[in-house]
Design a protein around this motif. Structure first.
Motif, mmCIF file in Angstrom:
data_model
loop_
_atom_site.group_PDB
_atom_site.id
_atom_site.type_symbol
_atom_site.label_atom_id
_atom_site.label_comp_id
_atom_site.label_asym_id
_atom_site.label_seq_id
_atom_site.Cartn_x
_atom_site.Cartn_y
_atom_site.Cartn_z
ATOM 1 N N GLU A 108 0.936 -1.169 0.040
ATOM 2 C CA GLU A 108 -0.098 -0.099 0.096
ATOM 3 C C GLU A 108 0.893 1.261 0.133
ATOM 4 O O GLU A 108 1.896 1.257 0.677
ATOM 5 N N VAL A 109 0.477 2.139 -0.690
ATOM 6 C CA VAL A 109 1.004 3.548 -0.955
ATOM 7 C C VAL A 109 0.470 4.652 -0.101
ATOM 8 O O VAL A 109 -0.988 4.703 -0.500
ATOM 9 N N GLY A 162 14.236 -2.943 20.789
ATOM 10 C CA GLY A 162 14.814 -2.476 22.097
ATOM 11 C C GLY A 162 14.229 -1.352 22.744
ATOM 12 O O GLY A 162 13.052 -1.372 23.295
ATOM 13 N N ASP A 163 14.789 -0.409 22.995
ATOM 14 C CA ASP A 163 14.163 1.169 23.477
ATOM 15 C C ASP A 163 13.582 1.988 22.581
ATOM 16 O O ASP A 163 12.914 2.736 22.986
ATOM 17 N N ALA A 164 13.420 1.496 21.446
ATOM 18 C CA ALA A 164 12.654 2.408 20.210
ATOM 19 C C ALA A 164 11.346 1.904 20.322
ATOM 20 O O ALA A 164 10.807 1.044 20.127
ATOM 21 N N TYR A 165 10.634 2.883 20.179
ATOM 22 C CA TYR A 165 8.879 2.718 20.148
ATOM 23 C C TYR A 165 8.670 3.634 18.773
ATOM 24 O O TYR A 165 8.670 4.715 18.863
ATOM 25 N N MET A 166 7.934 2.719 17.694
ATOM 26 C CA MET A 166 7.434 3.585 16.917
ATOM 27 C C MET A 166 5.910 3.324 16.636
ATOM 28 O O MET A 166 5.502 2.450 16.517
ATOM 29 N N VAL A 167 5.248 4.674 16.202
ATOM 30 C CA VAL A 167 3.884 4.501 16.023
ATOM 31 C C VAL A 167 3.422 5.579 14.759
ATOM 32 O O VAL A 167 4.466 6.356 14.422
ATOM 33 N N ALA A 168 2.531 5.083 14.142
ATOM 34 C CA ALA A 168 2.041 5.746 12.858
ATOM 35 C C ALA A 168 0.555 6.344 12.922
ATOM 36 O O ALA A 168 -0.353 5.328 13.388
ATOM 37 N N SER A 169 0.252 7.241 12.253
ATOM 38 C CA SER A 169 -1.005 7.473 12.096
ATOM 39 C C SER A 169 -1.487 8.061 10.779
ATOM 40 O O SER A 169 -0.663 8.671 10.246
ATOM 41 N N GLY A 170 -2.844 7.588 10.107
ATOM 42 C CA GLY A 170 -3.022 7.633 8.879
ATOM 43 C C GLY A 170 -3.100 6.723 7.983
ATOM 44 O O GLY A 170 -3.477 6.725 6.748
ATOM 45 N N LEU A 171 -2.708 5.312 8.525
ATOM 46 C CA LEU A 171 -2.765 4.145 7.847
ATOM 47 C C LEU A 171 -3.952 3.554 7.699
ATOM 48 O O LEU A 171 -4.567 3.518 6.460
ATOM 49 N N HIS A 172 -4.786 3.082 8.765
ATOM 50 C CA HIS A 172 -6.038 2.585 8.773
ATOM 51 C C HIS A 172 -6.599 3.279 9.882
ATOM 52 O O HIS A 172 -6.683 2.765 10.832
ATOM 53 N N MET A 173 -7.105 4.492 9.578
ATOM 54 C CA MET A 173 -7.780 5.219 10.623
ATOM 55 C C MET A 173 -9.468 4.930 10.957
ATOM 56 O O MET A 173 -9.925 4.427 9.795
ATOM 57 N N ARG A 174 -9.780 4.741 12.447
ATOM 58 C CA ARG A 174 -11.067 4.549 12.575
ATOM 59 C C ARG A 174 -11.950 5.679 12.122
ATOM 60 O O ARG A 174 -13.141 5.412 11.943
ATOM 61 N N GLY A 225 7.580 -11.104 5.175
ATOM 62 C CA GLY A 225 7.977 -12.318 5.873
ATOM 63 C C GLY A 225 6.838 -13.500 5.752
ATOM 64 O O GLY A 225 5.482 -12.899 5.557
ATOM 65 N N THR A 226 6.981 -14.574 6.124
ATOM 66 C CA THR A 226 5.770 -15.419 5.880
ATOM 67 C C THR A 226 5.596 -16.341 7.310
ATOM 68 O O THR A 226 4.584 -16.613 7.770
ATOM 69 N N LYS A 227 6.744 -16.764 8.021
ATOM 70 C CA LYS A 227 6.583 -17.523 9.043
ATOM 71 C C LYS A 227 6.256 -16.555 10.228
ATOM 72 O O LYS A 227 5.321 -16.863 11.054
ATOM 73 N N MET A 228 6.882 -15.443 10.359
ATOM 74 C CA MET A 228 6.232 -14.222 11.415
ATOM 75 C C MET A 228 6.091 -13.012 10.548
ATOM 76 O O MET A 228 7.002 -12.413 10.576
ATOM 77 N N PRO A 229 5.096 -13.032 9.915
ATOM 78 C CA PRO A 229 4.935 -11.883 9.180
ATOM 79 C C PRO A 229 4.794 -10.341 9.984
ATOM 80 O O PRO A 229 4.463 -10.498 11.076
ATOM 81 N N ARG A 230 5.548 -9.430 9.638
ATOM 82 C CA ARG A 230 5.418 -8.061 10.104
ATOM 83 C C ARG A 230 4.911 -7.154 9.070
ATOM 84 O O ARG A 230 5.473 -7.039 8.135
ATOM 85 N N TYR A 231 4.149 -6.152 9.801
ATOM 86 C CA TYR A 231 3.683 -5.027 9.144
ATOM 87 C C TYR A 231 4.695 -3.805 9.254
ATOM 88 O O TYR A 231 5.106 -3.393 10.201
ATOM 89 N N CYS A 232 5.464 -3.511 8.037
ATOM 90 C CA CYS A 232 6.603 -2.525 8.151
ATOM 91 C C CYS A 232 6.318 -1.542 7.215
ATOM 92 O O CYS A 232 5.373 -1.571 6.236
ATOM 93 N N LEU A 233 6.795 -0.383 7.629
ATOM 94 C CA LEU A 233 6.711 1.128 6.903
ATOM 95 C C LEU A 233 8.053 1.457 6.253
ATOM 96 O O LEU A 233 9.181 1.086 6.854
ATOM 97 N N PHE A 234 8.139 1.770 4.746
ATOM 98 C CA PHE A 234 9.504 1.997 4.104
ATOM 99 C C PHE A 234 9.016 3.368 3.664
ATOM 100 O O PHE A 234 8.024 3.969 3.071
ATOM 101 N N GLY A 235 10.197 4.285 3.420
ATOM 102 C CA GLY A 235 10.239 5.309 2.642
ATOM 103 C C GLY A 235 11.091 6.403 3.609
ATOM 104 O O GLY A 235 11.604 6.258 4.570
ATOM 105 N N ASP A 236 11.387 7.405 2.859
ATOM 106 C CA ASP A 236 12.047 8.705 3.544
ATOM 107 C C ASP A 236 11.558 9.269 4.607
ATOM 108 O O ASP A 236 12.075 9.715 5.622
#
Length: 333
Positions: A108-109, A162-174, A225-236
């Motif tokens: 998805e873009v 680790g200690d990094a916490y990543m959150v996003a908004s605007g992907l699948h908004m309620r 991934g297929t065994k342990m799929p992860r939802y990731c974001l890519f881009g600048d």
């Protein structure tokens, strides 16, 4: 005539003898039928209690089986809800449903997404002075606090490394009409407020110092991934948000000009202070960045929130049992 009479008498005797024989045979047949009927009746009377007992046993067994089946169905439904909840915490609901249906999850873009990054300053030095169990316990407490807070906003937790916490908004908004930059800004301010008074359990003299970076822009989202799929974001946008966090300062929210432009039309208004041009990327020109300081009506909201929390504590002390979801909705307002 005498001869005829003698012949007639002989015939009468024969007929009478034949009738008597027929009657005797009929009586014998009826007697045998009666005996058989009585025997069958006796057998039925003897077997009927056993049949009734067996029917009762079968009925009870069926009732017990139906109750067990109903209980197992209820347990299965609860387990399915729990597994769905766990799955939806790892993947967005739409993506999880596609994977369940064995469909190919397409990339998805998203043209405009706000990405949040935060980490703990001096975490590796802190980990070196702590045992592995203490580090895990610390991260568990911090992430539980963060996870309980972000449920109040229309955001999606992407990852924790680790200690990094990543959150996003605007992907699948309620709520599609929501300003995703404002949602992340509100969340960041509340997380920062909750962290300011956080004391490390095994180091009471040390306070937890975090820095936050926020950037808004286009991203590409997909499942890796297929065994342990992860939802990731890519881009600048992702790398820029991470660099904004890295070039930030303790207990400050470092935002880009793109995020600031989305916060300007927000009702209520945020307090934003210019920081100036910062070398966010090494091989790119400097970026104009800002500090997100607070909200104009933040003092009033904090006072109202404290009053609600106090009233909730008082009512909770009077009542032993409460509804956690109701309390959570009150605190999220």
């Amino acid at each position: 005539m005498l001869g005829y009479l003698d012949a007639l008498k002989t015939i009468q005797y024969e007929i009478r003898h034949e009738v008597e024989n027929t009657i005797r045979e009929g009586v014998r047949a009826l007697n045998s039928e009666v005996v058989v009927g009585l025997a069958l009746l006796v057998i039925v009377l003897l077997i009927s209690p056993i049949i009734i007992l067996l029917v009762r046993m079968v009925t009870r067994t069926l009732q017990a089986f139906s109750e067990t089946l109903l209980e197992k169905t209820h347990e299965l439904s609860n387990e399915k809800k729990r597994s769905d909840k766990l799955l939806y915490q790892m993947l967005p609901p739409t993506v999880a449903q596609q994977l369940r249906q064995r469909k190919q999850v397409s990339t998805e873009v998203h043209e405009s997404v706000t990405v949040y990054f935060s980490d703990i300053i001096g975490f590796y030095e802190l980990a070196a002075e702590s045992t592995p169990l203490q580090v895990i316990s610390l991260l568990n407490v911090i992430y539980k606090m963060y996870d309980s807070q972000i449920d109040c906003y229309d955001v999606y937790k992407i990852d924790t490394v680790g200690d990094a916490y990543m959150v996003a908004s605007g992907l699948h908004m309620r709520r599609p009409d929501t300003n995703h930059a404002a949602e992340v800004a509100h969340m960041a301010l509340d997380l920062l407020t909750g962290t300011e008074n956080f004391v490390i359990p095994h180091m009471p003299g040390e306070k937890l110092k975090i820095r936050i970076g926020i950037h808004t822009g286009p991203v590409v989202a997909g499942v890796v991934g297929t065994k342990m799929p992860r939802y990731c974001l890519f881009g600048d946008t992702v790398s820029t948000a991470s660099r904004l966090e890295y070039t930030g300062q303790p207990f400050k929210i470092h935002i880009s000009s793109a995020t600031r432009s989305m916060l300007e039309p927000t009702q209520g208004g945020f307090i934003v202070v210019p920081r100036g041009e910062v070398d966010v990327h090494r091989n790119k020109p400097k970026m104009e960045t800002f500090w997100l300081v607070g909200r104009h009506n933040d003092t009033k909201k904090r006072k109202e929130k404290m009053e609600r929390e106090n009233s909730t504590k008082v009512s909770g002390s009077k009542k032993k049992k409460g509804n956690p979801s109701v309390i959570k909705k009150i605190l999220c307002k």
